[in-house]
Design an enzyme around this catalytic site. Sequence first.
Site, PDB file in Angstrom:
ATOM      1  N   THR A   1       0.631  -1.010  -0.152  1.00 13.67           N
ATOM      2  CA  THR A   1       0.705  -0.032  -0.203  1.00 13.67           C
ATOM      3  C   THR A   1       0.504   1.461   0.020  1.00 13.67           C
ATOM      4  O   THR A   1       0.320   2.104  -0.134  1.00 13.67           O
ATOM      5  CB  THR A   1      -1.030   0.146   1.206  1.00 13.67           C
ATOM      6  OG1 THR A   1      -2.063   0.668   1.068  1.00 13.67           O
ATOM      7  CG2 THR A   1      -0.089  -0.219   2.613  1.00 13.67           C
ATOM      8  N   LYS A   2       1.675   0.852   0.526  1.00 12.36           N
ATOM      9  CA  LYS A   2       3.382   2.733   0.929  1.00 12.36           C
ATOM     10  C   LYS A   2       2.971   2.816  -0.893  1.00 12.36           C
ATOM     11  O   LYS A   2       3.329   3.637  -0.951  1.00 12.36           O
ATOM     12  CB  LYS A   2       4.314   1.850   1.399  1.00 12.36           C
ATOM     13  CG  LYS A   2       3.867   1.674   2.562  1.00 12.36           C
ATOM     14  CD  LYS A   2       3.389   2.867   3.381  1.00 12.36           C
ATOM     15  CE  LYS A   2       3.204   2.464   4.700  1.00 12.36           C
ATOM     16  NZ  LYS A   2       2.629   3.216   6.014  1.00 12.36           N
ATOM     17  N   ASP A   3       3.000   2.287  -2.142  1.00 12.30           N
ATOM     18  CA  ASP A   3       3.398   2.822  -3.468  1.00 12.30           C
ATOM     19  C   ASP A   3       2.579   3.970  -3.247  1.00 12.30           C
ATOM     20  O   ASP A   3       3.035   5.156  -4.204  1.00 12.30           O
ATOM     21  CB  ASP A   3       3.031   1.577  -4.155  1.00 12.30           C
ATOM     22  CG  ASP A   3       4.205   0.472  -4.286  1.00 12.30           C
ATOM     23  OD1 ASP A   3       5.039   0.458  -4.376  1.00 12.30           O
ATOM     24  OD2 ASP A   3       3.275  -0.231  -5.511  1.00 12.30           O
TER      25      ASP A   3
ATOM     26  N   THR B   1       7.833   1.416   2.894  1.00 12.18           N
ATOM     27  CA  THR B   1       7.729   3.146   2.726  1.00 12.18           C
ATOM     28  C   THR B   1       9.485   3.042   1.686  1.00 12.18           C
ATOM     29  O   THR B   1       9.018   3.278   0.554  1.00 12.18           O
ATOM     30  CB  THR B   1       7.103   3.970   3.460  1.00 12.18           C
ATOM     31  OG1 THR B   1       6.331   3.263   4.061  1.00 12.18           O
ATOM     32  CG2 THR B   1       7.394   5.188   2.989  1.00 12.18           C
TER      33      THR B   1
END
Length: 346
Positions: free
Chosen positions: A47-49, A79
């Site tokens: 999800t850090k994209d 991240t």
Amino acid sequence: MKQRKQVIDNVLDLIGKTPLIRLNNMTADYDGEYLAKVEAFNPGHSTKDRIALYIIEEAERRGILSPGDTIIETTSGNTGFSLAMVSVIKGYECILAVSSKSSGDKIDMLKALGAKVYVCPAHVSADDSRSYYQVARRLHEEIKGSVYINQYFNELNIEAHYMTTGPEIWEQTAGEITHLVACSGTGGTISGTAKYLKEKDPNIKVIGVDAYGSVLKKYHETREFDAKEIYPYRIEGLGKNLIPTATDFDLIDQFVKVSDEESAHTARSIAKTEGLFVGYTSGAVMQAIKQLNETGEFRPNDKVIVIFPDHGSRYMSKVFSDEWMSDQGFFDSKNEATVKKVQYIK
């Protein structure tokens, strides 16, 4: 000239629009419908994209970043990987201060993308000069032309998910979501997603998942920071020993704490029952669902969305390693049978 179809300009165009996948087996006996937002479908496998691309492009728009500049960040791994990936495409140097709690797999992946990595001791206070927070801050002060992303205290962390994850879930469920259950580390994912969803329907219940050894749950309930809550734990990317401003506690209705051991076993169970190879924090959020089900939280008509933050490949030397699980004391008599030896045919 023939028109090319389904050709992507670069990997950054693949960020977001991840699928919702129904959980059929683990929740077969639970009331309600359970759908997982599987963020491993992002090109950087987490999800850090979303925040890496959003924050960097916002810095470019504001004239803070210029070609050849250096991006610096504090990270437990995901991240950092996303920032390193975006830096490759956009031509920035990338320096990462990483917690020693991060798996060796994550650290090797960061190096593979050309990032310079500083591994910092995990079990020191946030204001200790050796902590990854302080190391990143010092590097930013020393390196001219650097930008410190500072995800724990960056409002753009929330905004990235408000602009992407929240709208995606609302559209994918046709507005029928009743619960959002997500892990809370920096808090950006749960806060930004909750902000959007609660604007659409204030009755949606948002439940955060915290770790034993973290301060978030008690702070949410009392608004007091209690250092006595802090002790070492193994789950990466979940919980904190400080209070991130990227967490909007007013948007979260409830926190549930989960243990290292149960979350590890649940991560392994997801792979074996749903065929989804996801990470340690995904095991944590699914463990929270188990606990909430036991307390009667859910009703037959509920539509529960859980966020699976990353891919299982980041944890091959940890929760998916029988040796690591044994070293942690996570195999006891009742689950010793899950250890299966590989048989070599000669």
